[in-house]
Write an enzyme that holds these catalytic residues in place. Structure first.
Site, PDB file in Angstrom:
ATOM      1  N   HIS A  56     -44.414 -50.159 -52.658  1.00 56.01           N
ATOM      2  CA  HIS A  56     -43.424 -49.727 -53.642  1.00 56.01           C
ATOM      3  C   HIS A  56     -42.154 -50.560 -53.461  1.00 56.01           C
ATOM      4  O   HIS A  56     -41.878 -51.063 -52.364  1.00 56.01           O
ATOM      5  CB  HIS A  56     -43.115 -48.247 -53.466  1.00 56.01           C
ATOM      6  N   GLU A  58     -39.095 -49.678 -53.209  1.00 54.28           N
ATOM      7  CA  GLU A  58     -38.195 -49.145 -52.181  1.00 54.28           C
ATOM      8  C   GLU A  58     -38.690 -49.480 -50.774  1.00 54.28           C
ATOM      9  O   GLU A  58     -37.888 -49.834 -49.903  1.00 54.28           O
ATOM     10  CB  GLU A  58     -38.068 -47.615 -52.329  1.00 54.28           C
ATOM     11  N   CYS A  88     -40.625 -41.881 -55.154  1.00 57.20           N
ATOM     12  CA  CYS A  88     -41.699 -40.912 -54.932  1.00 57.20           C
ATOM     13  C   CYS A  88     -41.467 -40.232 -53.579  1.00 57.20           C
ATOM     14  O   CYS A  88     -40.556 -40.581 -52.833  1.00 57.20           O
ATOM     15  CB  CYS A  88     -43.057 -41.611 -54.967  1.00 57.20           C
ATOM     16  N   CYS A  91     -41.508 -42.731 -50.623  1.00 54.95           N
ATOM     17  CA  CYS A  91     -40.298 -43.549 -50.548  1.00 54.95           C
ATOM     18  C   CYS A  91     -39.075 -42.709 -50.191  1.00 54.95           C
ATOM     19  O   CYS A  91     -38.237 -43.123 -49.393  1.00 54.95           O
ATOM     20  CB  CYS A  91     -40.077 -44.283 -51.868  1.00 54.95           C
TER      21      CYS A  91
END
Length: 172
Positions: A56, A58, A88, A91
């Protein structure tokens, strides 16, 4: 919201655009400290050649931040993380573990966003962290990138998901 939030979210959107051009889900992230960008990330691992749920934007930015922290004294409570999609649960947990207390995001993750997590029953590390969450900065620009992604029939990532349906239902 502070005066730099739009400026830094615009930078995060440029990373999302790069991911989109590559065929990945258009999420970008920048991490700032002392009025400068110190780490960046974009979503990878969602095109047909390498699909995974670990890379992801992040997480990729947090990996860079860990390298920067080893070379520079950074007060993580003064760091801001900007993401074009609400982090999410994975993260958001990584953000909290790293001690980042300010998160700004553009578009809400109706399917898997973690920022509304009820932390009251969690361990003190998570429960006691004083967080500032700022949603909706440059929301329509981020939404537009998601709409472009889901309008391309070659993009299969999350194509039949609740998030895709939610994005398709939103007006610019």
């Amino acid at each position: 919201m502070n005066s730099n939030d739009i400026q830094y979210m615009t930078k995060a959107l440029s990373y999302a655009e790069t991911a989109l051009k590559r065929g990945d889900f258009p999420v970008g992230c920048v991490i700032t400290y002392a009025n400068r960008v110190i780490a960046t990330g974009e979503r990878t691992g969602t095109n047909d050649t390498s699909t995974n749920e670990l890379d992801h934007a992040e997480i990729n930015a947090l990996r860079q931040l860990s390298i920067i922290k080893s070379k520079e004294d950074i007060d993580l409570t003064k760091v801001t993380l900007y993401s074009t999609l609400e982090p999410c649960l994975m993260c958001f947990s990584a953000i909290m573990i790293n001690g980042i207390t300010r998160v700004v995001y553009a578009f809400e993750d109706a399917m898997g966003g973690g920022t509304n997590l009820d932390r009251t029953t969690l361990s003190p590390l998570y429960r006691n962290l004083q967080l500032e969450i700022i949603p909706g900065i440059c929301r329509s620009k981020s939404l537009n990138l998601f709409k472009i992604f889901f309008s391309n029939n070659n993009n299969k990532y999350l194509n039949d998901s609740y998030l895709a349906q939610y994005i398709r239902s939103q007006k610019l």
